[in-house]
Design an enzyme around this catalytic site. Structure first.
Site, short mmCIF file in Angstrom:
data_model
loop_
_atom_site.label_atom_id
_atom_site.label_comp_id
_atom_site.label_asym_id
_atom_site.label_seq_id
_atom_site.Cartn_x
_atom_site.Cartn_y
_atom_site.Cartn_z
N LYS A 32 0.81 -1.21 0.00
CA LYS A 32 0.00 0.00 0.00
C LYS A 32 0.85 1.27 0.00
O LYS A 32 0.66 2.16 -0.84
CB LYS A 32 -0.90 -0.02 1.24
CG LYS A 32 -1.76 1.18 1.41
CD LYS A 32 -2.34 1.18 2.80
CE LYS A 32 -1.26 1.52 3.81
NZ LYS A 32 -1.80 1.74 5.15
N THR A 33 1.79 1.34 0.92
CA THR A 33 2.61 2.55 1.04
C THR A 33 3.40 2.79 -0.25
O THR A 33 3.53 3.92 -0.71
CB THR A 33 3.58 2.44 2.23
OG1 THR A 33 2.83 1.99 3.35
CG2 THR A 33 4.19 3.78 2.55
N ASP A 224 -4.80 8.32 3.49
CA ASP A 224 -4.33 7.00 3.91
C ASP A 224 -5.19 6.52 5.08
O ASP A 224 -5.77 7.33 5.80
CB ASP A 224 -2.86 7.13 4.32
CG ASP A 224 -2.22 5.77 4.51
OD1 ASP A 224 -2.80 4.77 4.05
OD2 ASP A 224 -1.14 5.71 5.11
N GLU A 225 -5.24 5.23 5.29
CA GLU A 225 -6.00 4.63 6.40
C GLU A 225 -7.42 5.19 6.46
O GLU A 225 -7.92 5.59 7.51
CB GLU A 225 -5.30 4.90 7.75
CG GLU A 225 -3.85 4.48 7.82
CD GLU A 225 -3.65 2.99 7.98
OE1 GLU A 225 -4.63 2.22 7.84
OE2 GLU A 225 -2.50 2.59 8.23
N GLN A 255 -8.92 -3.55 8.96
CA GLN A 255 -7.96 -2.97 9.90
C GLN A 255 -8.48 -1.72 10.58
O GLN A 255 -7.71 -0.89 11.05
CB GLN A 255 -6.65 -2.66 9.17
CG GLN A 255 -5.94 -3.92 8.68
CD GLN A 255 -4.58 -3.61 8.10
OE1 GLN A 255 -3.69 -3.13 8.79
NE2 GLN A 255 -4.42 -3.87 6.81
N ARG A 613 1.19 -8.29 11.09
CA ARG A 613 2.47 -7.57 11.15
C ARG A 613 3.63 -8.50 10.89
O ARG A 613 4.73 -8.07 10.56
CB ARG A 613 2.70 -6.92 12.54
CG ARG A 613 1.74 -5.82 12.98
CD ARG A 613 1.50 -4.80 11.93
NE ARG A 613 0.30 -5.14 11.16
CZ ARG A 613 0.01 -4.62 9.99
NH1 ARG A 613 0.82 -3.75 9.42
NH2 ARG A 613 -1.08 -4.97 9.33
#
Length: 809
Positions: A32-33, A224-225, A255, A613
């Site tokens: 994503k980043t 983002d998010e 998330q 993670r």
DNA sequence: AAGTAAATTTTTTTT
DNA sequence: AAATTTACTT
């Protein structure tokens, strides 16, 4: 751009689809980043969009910083006239408000102060007191969270008050405090975190001109998010994208873990309704974790309802099993983690390791264990640098210099260092301020004026002390205006706030270890100021804003080998090795969430975040005992453990564990699978007990013998006896024990012994569906007896004794 | 008024 | 168990 060829097709589309509304549903670890940063790069390098036309919004400074860094790397070598604005929601709002808040005409000026949560609580405390209510009936904490929740729904105090049913005195009281609170913040020219968003939205709503200004400025917006946005943030984005709808949002509904802060998962779920022409891209290929880890994460999250169905996949193979460990107590859990880390580090120092827990309070035992084994670690969270008292004190001086109406800052430092001002004097000052309807600073100026001749409840000496304090602040103000020309202005003023106020001398004369540490912290603050001055163009104002908005996450060192943090802080990060600890009923899921299905689902998403993670190796641990508020409590395994597929797990526990019990239960339903599984675990266990030559061997043996003397164990190796507390029967009872035994029998007349069909707290029961459990609470009598029972793997259940068909276990 | 001793509370998660 | 708040002494 050749770098784009390294992307998979949906990723590439996400980068190249620059116009219109775009929703990128990016699963954990799907790059994503990389996609967002390349998208920004692509806009600049390929589409020739001027960087200042681009806005990227994140939630944390850390995420913003990382994004900035990555974009810079991609753009290396290119000379740019400007930089894209990569900011957090809050810092974006501060930026806008510092320019335009005066257009709101609400009495706020550009030099407004930002109040953090503890500042808010101080204001609220004073309001509650002034209203004449008992602080114990209405805690500042509660009021603060109510006000914040209300504000995040987009309400003001009138709307809050209108929702109050007349019978509810408490809510009515909160509404009154809410009103007062708003007035006082306004008087102090102060905004709380929520206000930053509220005022910005209100400003944009009010002024077409300002809306145009920012619409013209930010032609391309990324968020983002997005799953974590709340109603206010949604409104903000709506206003900013009013003109051109080049809006790209990235998120993952699985998330969403900030519901408690008002985040509305609906924002992402109904994006397509808000932007009917929106394109949707799914990123489902995971580049981070092994298949085993993804399977575990998927098994957990699939217990949630109401989510966008998506399935992560990876080209990586199965990888290691998930390691499981059941500890005797929290200390044992920490020692286990520490010794495993040591082992990993002996083999390979490259692999970064994270220890993730649900609450910050859990970190302590791990810190101790790591120090004992001399494992270097990095801790994120807890108290941040800017939250230390001495740092806050100095910052309060600076805030006061910038905004003398800041009552909270004034009250914080007026007698620090001590200037001979006591409670009586300060109460009188506060009273006068209220009486005159002005800030404390103005009230102070009025009553210390030579010409003021009204009767005052202040001694001549205290009056002199007040004048003295006034001079200290005025000198700092002069210093600020003098140094604003130089290129070391922040440093100079910060140093003045430490030295000229007498603060440093106070610490020096204390001459203790603690005061030495505090002085060091202040030196650190000066260092931060020096850094700030190097970046030019930013003044003291920004320095203070930065301190107010920065969190501990920002100090996360991505190169640290071992990092301790909460699962919340870990979002967006990845580690080759992850320890997910404290998987216990009441801890994770947290006791405050356990009874609310919605909140339990959020806990489950949190578990999903934690598991995803991990890149290569995941440990899950839990402890049988844990200290809560300094009291030892029995802890039951988390229901989330039960949601993990058993065949993905490898048991590293000493002695019999909940897992082996769960496996033998599964056995009864499926004999074939059973032999394979239990054969492995049973043969392993006694070996560990007798030969393990490690730190906790003595404890392991003690645990083993405890079981042996227990006598009640079934011969099939049913390991349930860990829960048992039958020692009293074999040991002589002390006087105290006898008393306790008597009183508990009297309280529950039909005791478990006299009546085999009733169950007292502490006894073990078997339920047809949930299996074996521990009775925690017993309420009511006769047919109305309600039992609270904790079933390992299922959590706490409330059962009616009469209908539950429980057996003794 | 200031420092010390005792009592009370605290733990979700964060900008 | 630790940190914060309150009560008590000087």
């Amino acid at each position: 751009m050749e770098i784009l060829s390294s992307l998979n097709p949906p990723q590439r589309q996400a980068v190249e689809q620059t116009e219109g509304a775009l929703l990128i549903l990016a699963g954990a670890g799907s790059g994503k980043t990389r996609v967002i940063t390349l998208r920004i790069t692509y806009l600049i390098a390929e589409k020739n969009v001027p960087p200042f036309n681009i806005l990227a919004v994140t939630f944390t400074n850390k995420a913003a910083g990382e994004m900035r860094e990555r974009v810079n790397t991609f753009l290396q070598g290119q000379k740019l006239q400007s930089a894209p604005l990569i900011a957090t929601f809050h810092s974006l709002c501060v930026r806008i408000l510092r320019q335009d808040i005066e257009h709101l005409s609400e009495g706020y000026t550009k030099s407004f102060t930002i109040y953090d949560t503890s500042d808010q609580q101080k204001v609220i405390k004073a309001c509650v007191k002034d209203i004449g209510l008992d602080e114990k009936q209405l805690s500042a904490r509660l009021v603060q969270s109510q006000i914040s929740a209300s504000k995040n729904r987009g309400e003001d105090y009138e709307m809050y008050a209108s929702r109050v049913e007349y019978a509810d005195e408490r809510r009515a009281a909160i509404a009154r405090v809410f009103k007062m609170y708003e007035e006082r913040l306004n008087n102090a020219n102060a905004l709380d975190f929520d206000d930053l968003l509220i005022k910005t939205v209100r400003l944009l709503r009010k002024s077409q001109e300002i809306r145009d200004k920012y619409n013209n400025k930010f032609k391309y917006i990324l968020v983002d998010e997005y799953q974590d946005t709340n109603a206010l943030q949604f409104a903000l984005i709506q206003y900013l994208t009013e003109k051109q709808q080049n809006i790209c949002v990235v998120g993952d509904d699985a998330q969403s873990i900030y519901g408690f802060r008002g985040a509305d998962i609906g924002n992402i779920l109904s994006f397509e309704e808000h932007y009917p022409n929106a394109k949707v891209i799914m990123l489902e290929q995971n580049y981070r974790s092994t298949q085993t880890i993804l399977d575990a994460a998927d098994a957990i999250i699939s217990n949630n309802e109401g989510r966008k169905e998506k399935k992560l996949w990876t080209k990586k193979d199965g990888g290691e099993k998930i390691f499981y460990y059941q500890a005797f107590d929290a200390d044992n859990e920490a020692r286990f983690v520490a010794s495993r880390i040591e082992e990993h580090q002996r083999r390979n120092l490259q692999d970064r390791i994270a220890v993730l827990y649900r609450t910050n309070a859990q970190s302590r035992v791990f810190e101790d264990a790591f120090r004992r084994l001399r494992i270097d670690y990095n801790i994120v969270g807890g108290f941040s640098f800017y939250e230390r008292a001495e740092v806050k004190d100095v910052i309060a001086y600076l805030k006061l210099v910038l905004n003398p109406f800041d009552d909270i800052a004034l009250l914080r430092v007026i007698n620090t260092p001590t200037r001979g001002l006591g409670k009586t004097t300060l109460d009188e000052l506060s009273f006068r301020a209220r009486d005159f309807g002005v800030s404390h600073w103005e009230a102070l100026a009025i009553i210390t004026d030579e010409k003021y001749d009204q009767p005052l409840n202040i001694t001549a000496r205290a009056l002199e002390a007040l004048r003295n304090f006034k001079k200290v602040i005025e000198k700092l103000q002069v210093k600020l205006s003098e140094s604003s020309q130089t290129n070391k202005s922040v440093t100079e003023v910060v140093m003045a706030a430490i030295e000229d106020t007498g603060y440093a001398n106070m610490l020096r004369s204390e001459n203790s270890d603690e005061s030495a540490t505090r002085l060091e912290n202040l030196e650190e603050l000066v260092n931060a100021a020096v850094d700030y001055d190097k970046q030019e163009e930013y003044g003291l104002r920004d320095f203070i804003d930065h301190a107010a908005l920065s969190s501990d996450m920002d100090k996360f060192d991505r190169n640290a080998t071992v990092t301790l943090m909460t699962v919340h802080s870990a979002k967006g990060l990845e580690f080759p090795i992850v320890f997910l600890v404290g998987l216990e009923d009441g801890i994770f899921p947290h006791s405050r969430s356990i009874n609310e299905p919605k909140e339990l689902e959020e806990e489950r998403r949190l578990a999903y975040v934690a598991i995803t993670r991990a890149e290569k190796i995941l440990y899950v641990t839990h402890s049988m005992r844990r200290r809560v508020y300094g009291e030892e409590m029995t802890a039951e395994p988390s229901q989330f453990l039960n949601e993990l597929p058993l065949d993905l797990i490898q048991d590293l526990s000493r002695g019999s564990s909940w897992l082996s019990f769960a496996r033998s239960s599964a056995t009864q339903n499926n004999k074939h699978a059973a032999t394979a599984l239990s054969g492995e675990t049973i043969s392993e266990k006694p070996k560990n007990l007798y030969t393990g030559k490690t730190y906790n061997n003595a404890e392991a043996i003690a645990e083993f013998f405890k079981k042996k003397t227990d006598g009640q164990q079934s011969s099939t190796g049913n390991q349930s006896s860990i829960f048992a507390s039958r020692e009293e029967e074999s040991k002589p009872l002390s006087g105290m024990d006898k008393l306790r035994a008597l009183s508990s029998q009297n309280k529950n007349p039909p005791s478990a012994i006299s009546n085999p069909n009733s169950f007292v707290p502490g006894s073990h029961v078997r339920h047809a569906k949930y299996g074996k459990g521990l009775v925690l609470r017993r309420e009511g009598t006769g047919d109305n007896v309600k039992l609270t029972v904790s079933f390992p793997g299922f959590g706490q259940k409330k059962l009616i004794e009469k209908f539950a068909n429980l057996e003794k276990a």
